[in-house]
Design a protein around this motif. Structure first.
Motif, PDB file in Angstrom:
ATOM      1  N   VAL A  96     -61.059  53.352 180.424  1.00  0.00           N
ATOM      2  CA  VAL A  96     -62.313  52.586 180.489  1.00  0.00           C
ATOM      3  C   VAL A  96     -62.980  52.292 179.141  1.00  0.00           C
ATOM      4  O   VAL A  96     -63.975  51.563 179.112  1.00  0.00           O
ATOM      5  N   GLU A 175     -75.671  70.150 187.043  1.00  0.00           N
ATOM      6  CA  GLU A 175     -75.529  68.767 187.511  1.00  0.00           C
ATOM      7  C   GLU A 175     -76.349  68.571 188.782  1.00  0.00           C
ATOM      8  O   GLU A 175     -76.275  69.379 189.701  1.00  0.00           O
ATOM      9  N   ARG A 192     -60.685  51.342 189.144  1.00  0.00           N
ATOM     10  CA  ARG A 192     -60.596  51.330 187.671  1.00  0.00           C
ATOM     11  C   ARG A 192     -60.367  52.721 187.124  1.00  0.00           C
ATOM     12  O   ARG A 192     -59.729  52.904 186.091  1.00  0.00           O
ATOM     13  N   ILE A 218     -82.433  69.932 186.863  1.00  0.00           N
ATOM     14  CA  ILE A 218     -83.301  70.574 185.868  1.00  0.00           C
ATOM     15  C   ILE A 218     -84.528  69.673 185.690  1.00  0.00           C
ATOM     16  O   ILE A 218     -84.418  68.458 185.564  1.00  0.00           O
TER      17      ILE A 218
END
Ligand SMILES: Cc1cc2nc3c(=O)[nH]c(=O)nc-3n(C[C@H](O)[C@H](O)[C@H](O)COP(=O)(O)OP(=O)(O)OC[C@H]3O[C@@H](n4cnc5c(N)ncnc54)[C@H](O)[C@@H]3O)c2cc1C
Length: 469
Positions: A96, A175, A192, A218
């Motif tokens: 990418v 995350e 992709r 967070i």
């Protein structure tokens, strides 16, 4: 060397692809990668420049001529080791990265002909390594006992986490979503960048010892100061720029108008494209996508694969000004996406039940170039007309992810809400807090986010080894 064997005479190898008529109906990867023979042939085109400009074009400093030379000698394992020393995500970057503006953009062969396919070769090596199952990770330094919190698991966070773990620090990555990878998993579609590739590269970061805590926001779950109270010595913030922007035109609240961010997240991360999942996804027969960057191309090509009868990209400038990668525009055209150029939407129109039924547009023309050299789109009087559509996807950019940044008064923000961080080190205005990637630059590229991560990791390591903040 005989004249006909000169690198300049060998044509750039064309990577095999799924045929457009077939791939526009499936989510499998479009490009299929080089075979070993093609990779060696492509590597033979490298001129081995004394001053390799391609390396200057790579934000993480991959030793490009060295790995290409090893491919020429069929030492694929040696070549991938050279890449891994500088880039922890080669299978992703090989797929990418906008190489035409970076490494390949600087290749001397590109001045008169076609540059070496550096991205294609990087991808070949990473895939070769993964398929062989023989992956040699960088050697780790001995434990320092320092603890670092990384907030966000996109390319910037993954790079910092990997680099600091190799330097012997104890790293935990937080995350918000249930899956790691940031835009690599929730934005860029499967055709992709397959999710399995991202999972494999994230898995190697975990193999380096990085701990990952998903479903943790967070700024909501805990603040940065609470992370310090828990015993972290440094924090790196890489929360990206995932806040969708809208057009601010009438009718945007109709059912059938949505942001590209929502559209792609539902399709990618929540698997709306998979009939085995019951994720509701906005769907349409006649789809318009507003914008002309990579995000717009991804949304349009996704709509085609989800069964639309027509998909139009509506853009207020001309083809020459489109910001998307050339390859993505070419692939979209091949798959039957129409480009409605020099056209801007003025309002969305709906039926009596509040569902989108059309979009009013106005034709545009380009002005003479201004001082910056850019030609501005100017409306053509009385040129309004309606495009019939039942789904409109807005892909006109995104803004700073606000949750953490706005909750932390100690971190200085720009007037647009991006974190202000030193370009060379990533240091913010708050002690022991660094930031990098899209939350600092605005939406940029994977490799630029990784470059920021690399510079911040060096600075954090220096601080933890007794340096000043
Ligand atoms: C659809 C799309 C296509 C693209 N295509 C390309 C391309 O082809 N090539 C290219 O080079 N670039 C492309 N880009 C841009 C590129 O993906 C980004 O520049 C890059 O991902 C930025 O990395 P990052 O680490 O800064 O942030 P992100 O990848 O955005 O990752 C940030 C992560 O932080 C998490 N997060 C946010 N807030 C919190 C919080 N408070 N607590 C915990 N976690 C949080 C998010 O959930 C996310 O996972 C594309 C972008 C999009 C949207």
């Amino acid at each position: 060397m005989k004249k006909e064997d000169s690198p300049r005479k060998v044509p750039r190898q064309k990577m095999p692809e799924q045929a457009p008529e077939k791939r526009r109906k499936n989510f499998e990867e479009v490009t299929l990668g080089f075979s070993p023979e093609m990779a060696v042939m492509e590597a033979s085109r490298c001129l081995e420049c004394k001053k390799p400009l391609c390396v200057e074009g790579c934000p993480v400093g991959v030793p490009i001529p060295e790995f290409i030379n090893l491919i020429k000698n069929k030492d694929f394992s040696g070549a991938v080791r050279r890449i891994r020393a500088k880039n922890a995500l080669p299978a992703i970057c090989g797929r990418v990265c906008p190489q035409e503006n970076q490494c390949e953009g600087k290749c001397i062969l590109g001045k008169k002909g076609e540059s070496v396919s550096i991205g294609g070769l990087e991808r070949f090596l990473a895939d070769f390594e993964r398929q062989s199952g023989n992956i040699e990770l960088p050697k780790k330094d001995k434990s320092t006992g320092s603890r670092i919190a990384v907030v966000g698991s996109g390319p910037a966070g993954l790079t910092v986490a990997g680099d600091l773990s190799v330097k012997g620090h104890d790293v935990t990555m937080f995350e918000a979503f249930h899956k790691t990878g940031g835009v690599l998993v929730y934005g860029i579609p499967e055709f992709r960048l397959p999710k399995s590739i991202v999972e494999a590269e994230v898995g190697l970061i975990e193999d380096l010892g990085v701990k990952i805590e998903c479903n943790t926001v967070i700024g909501l779950t805990s603040s940065i100061d609470e992370l310090f109270e828990e015993g972290f010595d440094a924090v790196f913030v890489a929360v990206g720029a995932g806040l969708p922007k809208f057009m601010e035109i009438p009718g945007e609240n109709l059912v059938g108008v949505c942001s590209a961010n929502e559209y792609l997240t539902r399709t990618n991360l929540m698997k709306a494209y998979d009939p085995n999942y019951d994720t509701p996804a906005p769907s349409g027969k006649n789809v318009v996508v507003l914008g002309a960057g990579n995000v717009a191309m991804d949304a349009a090509r996704t709509a085609m694969r989800l069964g639309a009868e027509s998909v139009k990209i509506v853009y207020r400038r001309s083809m020459a000004e489109m910001p998307a990668r050339k390859e993505e525009i070419h692939h979209a055209e091949q798959e039957g996406i129409e480009f409605v150029l020099l056209t801007a939407p003025s309002k969305f129109v709906g039926n009596k039940d509040g569902f989108l039924s059309g979009m009013e547009c106005i034709k545009m023309e380009l002005s003479e170039p201004d001082e910056s050299g850019r030609r501005k789109p100017v409306p053509v009087k009385n040129s309004e007309y309606i495009i019939e559509c039942d789904l409109a996807v807005i892909a006109v950019g995104s803004g700073a992810n606000p949750i953490l940044a706005k909750k932390e008064p100690g971190i200085a923000l720009s007037k647009y809400g991006y974190i202000i961080a030193d370009q060379a080190t990533g240091k913010t205005s708050k002690k022991a807090v660094w930031a990098g990637g899209d939350i600092v630059t605005g939406q940029a590229t994977v490799i630029e986010a990784m470059g920021a991560g690399r510079r911040a990791a060096d600075s954090i390591d220096e601080y933890l080894s007794g340096g000043d903040f």
